[in-house]
Write an enzyme that holds these catalytic residues in place. Structure first.
Site, short mmCIF file in Angstrom:
data_model
loop_
_atom_site.label_atom_id
_atom_site.label_comp_id
_atom_site.label_asym_id
_atom_site.label_seq_id
_atom_site.Cartn_x
_atom_site.Cartn_y
_atom_site.Cartn_z
N SER A 71 0.91 -2.12 -1.23
CA SER A 71 1.25 -3.02 -0.13
C SER A 71 -0.04 -3.59 0.45
O SER A 71 -1.06 -2.90 0.51
CB SER A 71 2.01 -2.25 0.96
OG SER A 71 3.20 -1.68 0.45
N HIS A 164 12.81 -5.37 -1.70
CA HIS A 164 13.37 -5.39 -3.05
C HIS A 164 14.77 -6.02 -3.05
O HIS A 164 15.04 -6.95 -2.30
CB HIS A 164 13.35 -3.99 -3.66
CG HIS A 164 11.98 -3.39 -3.80
ND1 HIS A 164 10.87 -4.11 -4.20
CD2 HIS A 164 11.53 -2.12 -3.58
CE1 HIS A 164 9.81 -3.32 -4.23
NE2 HIS A 164 10.18 -2.12 -3.85
#
Length: 295
Positions: A71, A164
């Site tokens: 991330s 996602h």
């Protein structure tokens, strides 16, 4: 934040490079050509490891992997050890993680989230970073990313922060969109929202880091040039999405910014991390380096 050990583990074998990424459709698409031997890596052998992004963030903190997806939030704690590869980014252009709830969206979602409990996919995810920038007074609980929809639907949290495939499937569970963090970010900055990237450990040296960048870019470009084959491979990692929604999801996160951040993508990364630092969420970033295939 725990300080990583001073000396990272060595490469396990001179010809082997561990590459870790999420087991989702967009990562499967971009790494397909590399994993399937479709591109010439000139003797560099890549061993692929799959894990959820929060676990990869934590492993990167320990310096375990030569190349890994992370991330952008986590990268604030990794820049001394890892450089960002200029290829393979997940960047949402006016879309991104979504805050959803059993309740219909209020007139002012930001105010409504104050002191409300939000299920989040991890404290090092960029999704969580954007939540803290958007509404720092929201409470949170960490839930595995693929269980957040059910967690919220069952009433265990007031809202959920979806990443996602959940960005496309929340309505199937009767949940309502409160805010799209990518849209909010664009309204704030007029920039796309950088969510994740691939990093390479600096101790590999400049020559090998550039070679890794070339291989990754070649894999992404091969997948885009052979889209139907790459999509067929990615379908196995789509966690219940039908073919049309897998295609849509891959199109969202394998885009021009994935091939190369470019000036706009790099500016978006700097803006995100600078804002997070000014908000006292992350430390100042001293060395934001991008390793390109042609650098």
């Amino acid at each position: 934040m725990t300080t990583p050990p001073a000396s990272p583990p060595p490469i396990p074998h001179p010809g082997i490079i561990r590459v870790a990424h999420s087991p989702d459709a967009d990562d499967a698409f971009m790494f397909w050509a590399m994993a399937a031997g479709k591109i010439d890596t000139q003797g560099r052998r890549y061993v692929h490891e799959l894990s959820d992004i929060e676990s990869l963030n934590r492993r990167a903190l320990a310096g375990e992997l030569e190349v890994t997806a992370v991330s952008l939030h986590a990268y604030a704690y990794l820049a001394d050890r890892y450089a960002l590869l200029a290829h393979g980014a997940s960047i949402g252009d006016r879309y991104g993680p979504r805050i959803v709830s059993r309740e219909r969206a209020p007139g002012d979602p930001r105010a409504a989230l104050r002191n409300r409990l939000v299920a989040v996919p991890g404290e090092l995810t960029t999704a969580f970073l954007t939540l803290r920038l958007y509404q720092p007074d929201a409470r949170h609980v960490v839930v595995p990313f693929d269980r957040i929809e059910d967690f919220v639907a069952a009433g265990h949290a007031d809202a959920g922060l979806l990443i996602h495939e959940g960005q496309l499937t929340y309505a199937d569970r009767g949940l309502h969109l409160w805010v799209d963090m990518g849209e909010w970010w664009h309204e704030e900055t007029n920039l796309p929202l950088p969510l994740g990237g691939n990093v390479v450990r600096r101790d590999l040296g400049d020559e090998l880091m550039r070679a890794v960048a070339r291989d990754l870019k070649a894999s992404i470009e091969y997948g885009l040039a052979h889209r139907s084959e790459a999509l067929q491979h990615a379908q196995a990692y789509s966690r219940g999405l039908d073919v049309a929604r897998t295609d849509r999801f891959v199109g969202m996160y394998v885009n021009a910014y994935t091939v190369d951040y470019g000036p706009v993508g790099k500016r978006a990364v700097r803006e995100l991390l600078n804002r997070a630092h000014r908000a006292k969420i992350i430390p100042a970033l001293q060395d934001l380096a991008f390793v390109s295939s042609d650098s």
